[in-house]
Design a protein around this motif. Structure first.
Motif, mmCIF file in Angstrom:
data_model
loop_
_atom_site.group_PDB
_atom_site.id
_atom_site.type_symbol
_atom_site.label_atom_id
_atom_site.label_comp_id
_atom_site.label_asym_id
_atom_site.label_seq_id
_atom_site.Cartn_x
_atom_site.Cartn_y
_atom_site.Cartn_z
ATOM 1 N N ALA A 7 -2.087 7.818 6.040
ATOM 2 C CA ALA A 7 -2.664 6.483 5.873
ATOM 3 C C ALA A 7 -2.281 5.571 7.034
ATOM 4 O O ALA A 7 -3.083 4.749 7.486
ATOM 5 C CB ALA A 7 -2.211 5.877 4.547
ATOM 6 N N ALA B 200 1.183 11.846 2.901
ATOM 7 C CA ALA B 200 0.183 10.831 2.536
ATOM 8 C C ALA B 200 0.481 9.501 3.227
ATOM 9 O O ALA B 200 -0.430 8.834 3.733
ATOM 10 C CB ALA B 200 0.152 10.651 1.023
ATOM 11 N N THR C 67 -6.527 7.168 -2.949
ATOM 12 C CA THR C 67 -5.247 7.853 -2.828
ATOM 13 C C THR C 67 -5.238 9.125 -3.669
ATOM 14 O O THR C 67 -4.765 10.181 -3.223
ATOM 15 C CB THR C 67 -4.100 6.929 -3.267
ATOM 16 O OG1 THR C 67 -4.085 5.773 -2.415
ATOM 17 C CG2 THR C 67 -2.752 7.637 -3.171
ATOM 18 N N ARG D 151 -8.218 1.452 -3.783
ATOM 19 C CA ARG D 151 -7.035 2.098 -3.200
ATOM 20 C C ARG D 151 -6.481 3.189 -4.097
ATOM 21 O O ARG D 151 -6.066 4.253 -3.626
ATOM 22 C CB ARG D 151 -5.951 1.051 -2.918
ATOM 23 C CG ARG D 151 -6.321 -0.015 -1.916
ATOM 24 C CD ARG D 151 -5.198 -1.023 -1.760
ATOM 25 N NE ARG D 151 -4.824 -1.588 -3.050
ATOM 26 C CZ ARG D 151 -3.594 -1.986 -3.381
ATOM 27 N NH1 ARG D 151 -2.606 -1.852 -2.514
ATOM 28 N NH2 ARG D 151 -3.351 -2.501 -4.563
ATOM 29 N N ASN E 127 0.825 -1.207 0.000
ATOM 30 C CA ASN E 127 0.000 0.000 0.000
ATOM 31 C C ASN E 127 0.859 1.257 0.000
ATOM 32 O O ASN E 127 0.519 2.257 -0.639
ATOM 33 C CB ASN E 127 -0.933 -0.003 1.210
ATOM 34 C CG ASN E 127 -2.049 -1.026 1.077
ATOM 35 O OD1 ASN E 127 -2.516 -1.296 -0.015
ATOM 36 N ND2 ASN E 127 -2.462 -1.601 2.194
ATOM 37 N N ILE F 259 0.890 4.391 -2.814
ATOM 38 C CA ILE F 259 0.795 5.813 -2.472
ATOM 39 C C ILE F 259 1.970 6.578 -3.061
ATOM 40 O O ILE F 259 1.821 7.686 -3.589
ATOM 41 C CB ILE F 259 0.736 5.977 -0.941
ATOM 42 C CG1 ILE F 259 -0.596 5.435 -0.407
ATOM 43 C CG2 ILE F 259 0.916 7.448 -0.540
ATOM 44 C CD1 ILE F 259 -0.680 5.362 1.101
#
Length: 340
Positions: free
Chosen positions: A239, A235, A280, A276, A214, A218
């Motif tokens: 998260a 970011a 994002t 996702r 993940n 990002i």
């Protein structure tokens, strides 16, 4: 249309106590362990979610600052060559396209890793240092590092020891290698290079495979949108604070996803928020925001580059615990260095 703030919640956990009300119009997520010092309940307009801070996981010792490795130039560049920044460019992308080391380009222009470059800015390019030439009758094999590579996997694929690869490239066991770097492979190695699919994906200190995947997403989207390293670090930390870097199908009230965005406040349908990639891009915002003007992402915050790490994250998330984002700034810096 007025933009609505993102209301996020922490990842649910078996040990998390029930939620408690902070007023008739606001609810705060579960009370967190005493190790997280202090919480601030903000008096917000409308109904806002409480962002509870997960307990800080034990992070492995942070790796040393990245060391510039020898990278062969893909084009002959004069020491005085320059490049005019185009929309969406990053220093990393410019250096990679010209076969240069990112650190060298930053140093040549008096920039640091968090610097923001803008279209029209002229950067000086420096020629990369080519690796030492091997004897003509015995050229030294080389290998270009790919995403997910490790020194141990590279050594095993070429039939040499880890120590031999480290010594040939002046590395230690704590050194970090980056995609695009060229490593010298000691003599006696097999000529074939390993297939990328055979190599396990890299993980960052303190993150497991799912979290690292993940984090890479990002980072990739941030690079694609031309977001600075500072914005990508924000970011990543946001998260981590909101979901432990996991794509959660649930949270406080209707919050869900990596950034615990809420369908009821305009961030998209439940299915869209669990996408996702889309969630994002919505966090970053800007001209490519899939929510348009319904929500406000990081790039929509005027002067966000000058805000502190926690204040920039809070400007997007509107959390009742704004001080809790700051704890992830240093870990996010390490994750970006390892995975970016």
């Amino acid at each position: 249309m007025q933009r609505l703030p993102s209301l996020a919640a922490p990842a649910p956990a078996a040990s998390t106590p029930p939620t408690a009300k902070i007023s008739t119009a606001k609810r705060v997520a579960a009370i967190w362990p005493a190790a997280v010092a202090g919480s601030i309940a903000l008096a917000l307009t409308g109904e806002h979610a409480a962002h509870a801070a997960p307990p800080a996981p034990p992070l492995a010792a942070l790796p040393p600052a990245p060391r510039a490795l020898d990278v062969p130039a893909t084009a002959a560049l004069a020491a005085s060559a320059t490049y005019t920044v185009q929309p969406g460019d990053t220093v990393w992308g410019i250096a990679r396209a010209h076969g240069l080391d990112t650190a060298a380009v930053l140093a040549a222009n008096g920039l640091d890793a968090s610097a923001v470059i803008r279209p029209g800015q002229v950067l000086a390019l420096v020629a990369a240092i080519a690796p030492p030439a091997a004897p003509a009758d015995a050229p030294t094999p080389t290998y270009e590092v790919r995403p997910g590579d490790t020194v141990s996997a590279i050594a095993a694929a070429h039939g040499v020891s880890i120590g031999a690869v480290l010594a040939a490239n002046d590395l230690t066991r704590s050194s970090i290698i980056y995609p695009g770097e060229v490593l010298r492979i000691p003599s006696g190695s097999a000529p074939a290079t390993p297939a990328p699919a055979a190599l396990p994906p890299a993980t960052a200190p303190g993150l497991d495979a799912e979290q690292s995947e993940n984090a890479r997403l990002i980072i990739r989207i941030g690079r694609e949108l031309g977001v600075s390293d500072h914005g990508i670090r924000i970011a990543l930390g946001t998260a981590m604070q909101e979901s432990w870097l996991r794509n959660l199908d649930g949270g406080d009230r209707d919050s869900r996803g990596l950034f615990q965005q809420r369908p009821s406040t305009g961030w998209g349908s439940p299915e869209q928020i669990l996408d996702r990639d889309r969630s994002t891009r919505a966090f970053y915002g800007g001209s490519a925001d899939p929510n348009g003007s319904d929500t406000r992402g990081l790039l929509d915050i005027g002067g966000w580059e000058q805000l502190s790490y926690a204040d920039a994250a809070q400007a997007v998330q509107i959390s009742a615990y704004p001080d809790r984002y700051a704890q992830w700034e240093q870990p996010a810096t390490t994750w970006l260095a390892v995975l970016g």
